[in-house]
Design a protein around this motif. Structure first.
Motif, mmCIF file in Angstrom:
data_model
loop_
_atom_site.group_PDB
_atom_site.id
_atom_site.type_symbol
_atom_site.label_atom_id
_atom_site.label_comp_id
_atom_site.label_asym_id
_atom_site.label_seq_id
_atom_site.Cartn_x
_atom_site.Cartn_y
_atom_site.Cartn_z
ATOM 1 N N UNK B 22 0.833 -1.203 0.000
ATOM 2 C CA UNK B 22 0.000 0.000 0.000
ATOM 3 C C UNK B 22 0.870 1.256 0.000
ATOM 4 N N UNK B 23 1.889 1.248 0.841
ATOM 5 C CA UNK B 23 2.938 2.273 0.691
ATOM 6 C C UNK B 23 4.241 1.734 1.202
ATOM 7 N N UNK B 24 5.321 2.414 0.844
ATOM 8 C CA UNK B 24 6.610 1.920 1.277
ATOM 9 C C UNK B 24 7.474 3.016 1.879
ATOM 10 N N UNK B 25 8.531 2.615 2.604
ATOM 11 C CA UNK B 25 9.361 3.590 3.311
ATOM 12 C C UNK B 25 9.930 4.612 2.342
ATOM 13 N N UNK B 26 10.013 5.829 2.794
ATOM 14 C CA UNK B 26 10.579 6.870 1.965
ATOM 15 C C UNK B 26 9.524 7.624 1.181
ATOM 16 N N UNK B 27 8.400 6.954 0.880
ATOM 17 C CA UNK B 27 7.341 7.625 0.134
ATOM 18 C C UNK B 27 6.774 8.766 0.966
ATOM 19 N N UNK B 28 6.303 9.754 0.271
ATOM 20 C CA UNK B 28 5.781 10.931 0.926
ATOM 21 C C UNK B 28 4.288 10.732 1.173
ATOM 22 N N UNK B 29 3.823 10.920 2.386
ATOM 23 C CA UNK B 29 2.434 10.593 2.728
ATOM 24 C C UNK B 29 1.447 11.605 2.163
ATOM 25 N N UNK B 30 0.411 11.097 1.513
ATOM 26 C CA UNK B 30 -0.613 11.967 0.925
ATOM 27 C C UNK B 30 -2.012 11.598 1.379
ATOM 28 N N UNK B 31 -2.122 10.496 2.135
ATOM 29 C CA UNK B 31 -3.464 10.005 2.452
ATOM 30 C C UNK B 31 -3.469 9.239 3.765
ATOM 31 N N UNK B 32 -4.690 9.001 4.250
ATOM 32 C CA UNK B 32 -4.884 8.106 5.387
ATOM 33 C C UNK B 32 -5.738 6.956 4.889
ATOM 34 N N UNK B 33 -5.489 5.763 5.408
ATOM 35 C CA UNK B 33 -6.081 4.551 4.857
ATOM 36 C C UNK B 33 -7.037 3.917 5.849
ATOM 37 N N UNK B 34 -8.305 3.825 5.458
ATOM 38 C CA UNK B 34 -9.346 3.235 6.314
ATOM 39 C C UNK B 34 -9.702 1.868 5.769
ATOM 40 N N UNK B 35 -9.640 0.854 6.606
ATOM 41 C CA UNK B 35 -9.870 -0.510 6.140
ATOM 42 C C UNK B 35 -11.337 -0.868 6.271
ATOM 43 N N UNK B 36 -11.980 -1.085 5.133
ATOM 44 C CA UNK B 36 -13.381 -1.518 5.143
ATOM 45 C C UNK B 36 -13.448 -3.011 5.413
ATOM 46 N N UNK B 37 -12.567 -3.758 4.759
ATOM 47 C CA UNK B 37 -12.493 -5.199 5.030
ATOM 48 C C UNK B 37 -11.067 -5.637 4.744
ATOM 49 N N UNK B 38 -10.657 -6.752 5.377
ATOM 50 C CA UNK B 38 -9.325 -7.267 5.132
ATOM 51 C C UNK B 38 -8.379 -6.983 6.281
ATOM 52 N N UNK B 39 -7.107 -7.022 5.966
ATOM 53 C CA UNK B 39 -6.087 -6.904 7.013
ATOM 54 C C UNK B 39 -4.763 -6.477 6.385
ATOM 55 N N UNK B 40 -4.031 -5.642 7.091
ATOM 56 C CA UNK B 40 -2.712 -5.265 6.586
ATOM 57 C C UNK B 40 -1.686 -5.388 7.715
ATOM 58 N N UNK B 41 -0.426 -5.562 7.321
ATOM 59 C CA UNK B 41 0.633 -5.507 8.317
ATOM 60 C C UNK B 41 1.551 -4.353 7.966
ATOM 61 N N UNK B 42 2.014 -3.683 9.002
ATOM 62 C CA UNK B 42 2.952 -2.587 8.832
ATOM 63 C C UNK B 42 4.305 -3.075 9.333
ATOM 64 N N UNK B 43 5.288 -3.090 8.467
ATOM 65 C CA UNK B 43 6.590 -3.648 8.831
ATOM 66 C C UNK B 43 7.739 -2.745 8.410
ATOM 67 N N UNK B 44 8.735 -2.667 9.262
ATOM 68 C CA UNK B 44 10.008 -2.083 8.845
ATOM 69 C C UNK B 44 10.929 -3.242 8.482
ATOM 70 N N UNK B 45 11.818 -2.999 7.548
ATOM 71 C CA UNK B 45 12.708 -4.045 7.049
ATOM 72 C C UNK B 45 14.127 -3.511 7.124
ATOM 73 N N UNK B 46 15.025 -4.290 7.691
ATOM 74 C CA UNK B 46 16.397 -3.782 7.769
ATOM 75 C C UNK B 46 17.214 -4.204 6.549
#
Lengths: 193, 193
Positions: B22-46
DNA sequence: GTTAATTTATGATCCAGATCATACTTAAAT
DNA sequence: ATTTAAGTATGATCTGGATCATAAATTAAC
């Protein structure tokens, strides 16, 4: 600015001496604390007495809202690291402030967002990175409000307590970073290059 | 509830397939994301590709506000862990919502406070506690929305990625906790006692 | 200005948990 | 119903940073 608003509205600061505990884990939150002058550290302590610095707050900042707002007892100690004047704003008054001043509400959202950013960054570091990387990241973060060739007002022990490492490890790494010219050491003090 | 409000006001969900970023590190934020259905994980990666799970978000939750509100680029990846419908609310619209709905603003403050609580707790664990303690704390936290003798819908790998440990370590510890009757194992699944 | 308390410094040893390797079990895909 | 993939399991070895010990340098307190 918020402190001025509080003083203008007849809120009176309380005095805390260096070392005074403002609140402790388990206590039920009843107020939000606005620092007029001085400095406090927020620390969690484990069963062995080892401290972890969750945050450092200084003049014009405030602390203690999250626990109040989610109605959970505190996780951390908050301790004055120097003599401090702190305006203790009762929960109900704080909520009233939020309701009546949408701009303050917005400011609070930004403040909380900043703290989340810092904690997310540190979690990633503690979870995945080795000692040297942790200290590099932490120092870069702390250097952001430090001028060139000015010193970092932070001891090795504090860096250890913010990074989950031991003093000796931090000392060795700082030395190494100094050897690699990533920072300067002047009579023990860490200087930004 | 917020999702309903958005749908009533003609915001349309976008579809993300399992695995979509949905988005990745470094990208500039332009929106907020509301989940109607489903599931997401937010992860940092080294740099070595090791993931750390910063958060898991499911239906009726939202994510991505902190970066937007402090105007910093993202730290983490957000990835759909199953097919999901997500309402992408542009920054300006989100700010308008905050302004016009003080109750939403208050809810957001509480949500941010909760996330801070979780992160503070995990920071303390990663900084000061050994593997077994970390897993105990994490499981206790996850069990809070699980009924008695129901299973935890979380793999050992996910526990590893939330606690900064390796799978093998988590597996060994879960086994030990099971031996100590702190939980039950049923065909590998972790069951609350 | 002297003593006391912190903080920094450095070497030696130790151990929790990472890493590597290999196999088994359960769930998903075709 | 089979194949494939994902997750769980377990032993053996290795290592980064903790721990222990001891001392020197700064800073604070009287």
């Amino acid at each position: 600015m918020t402190i001025k608003y509080l003083l203008d509205n007849n809120f009176k600061p309380s005095l805390y001496k260096k070392g005074d505990v403002i609140y402790e884990p388990g206590a039920y939150p009843r107020a939000v604390y606005f620092i007029k002058s001085g400095k406090v550290r927020m620390v969690t302590v484990n069963d062995d007495g080892k401290e972890f610095i969750q945050g450092i707050f200084k003049a014009n900042e405030y602390f203690g809202e999250p626990a109040l707002l989610v109605n959970k007892s505190y996780l951390a100690y908050t301790i004055a690291t120097q003599d401090s004047e702190i305006i203790v704003v009762k929960g109900e008054d704080f909520l009233k402030m939020l309701k009546e001043h949408p701009d303050f509400s917005m400011k609070l959202i930004q403040t909380l967002s900043h703290r989340l950013f810092y904690k997310s960054m540190m979690l990633e570091e503690l979870a995945n990175e080795h000692a040297e990387h942790r200290i590099r990241t932490l120092i870069a973060y702390l250097f952001k409000d430090v001028e060139h060739s000015q010193e970092l007002k932070v001891t090795r022990q504090q860096l250890a307590d913010m990074s989950g490492l031991r003093v000796e490890t931090v000392i060795r790494i700082i030395k190494k970073l100094s050897d690699q010219k990533e920072l300067k050491l002047l009579r023990g003090k860490i200087i930004r290059i």
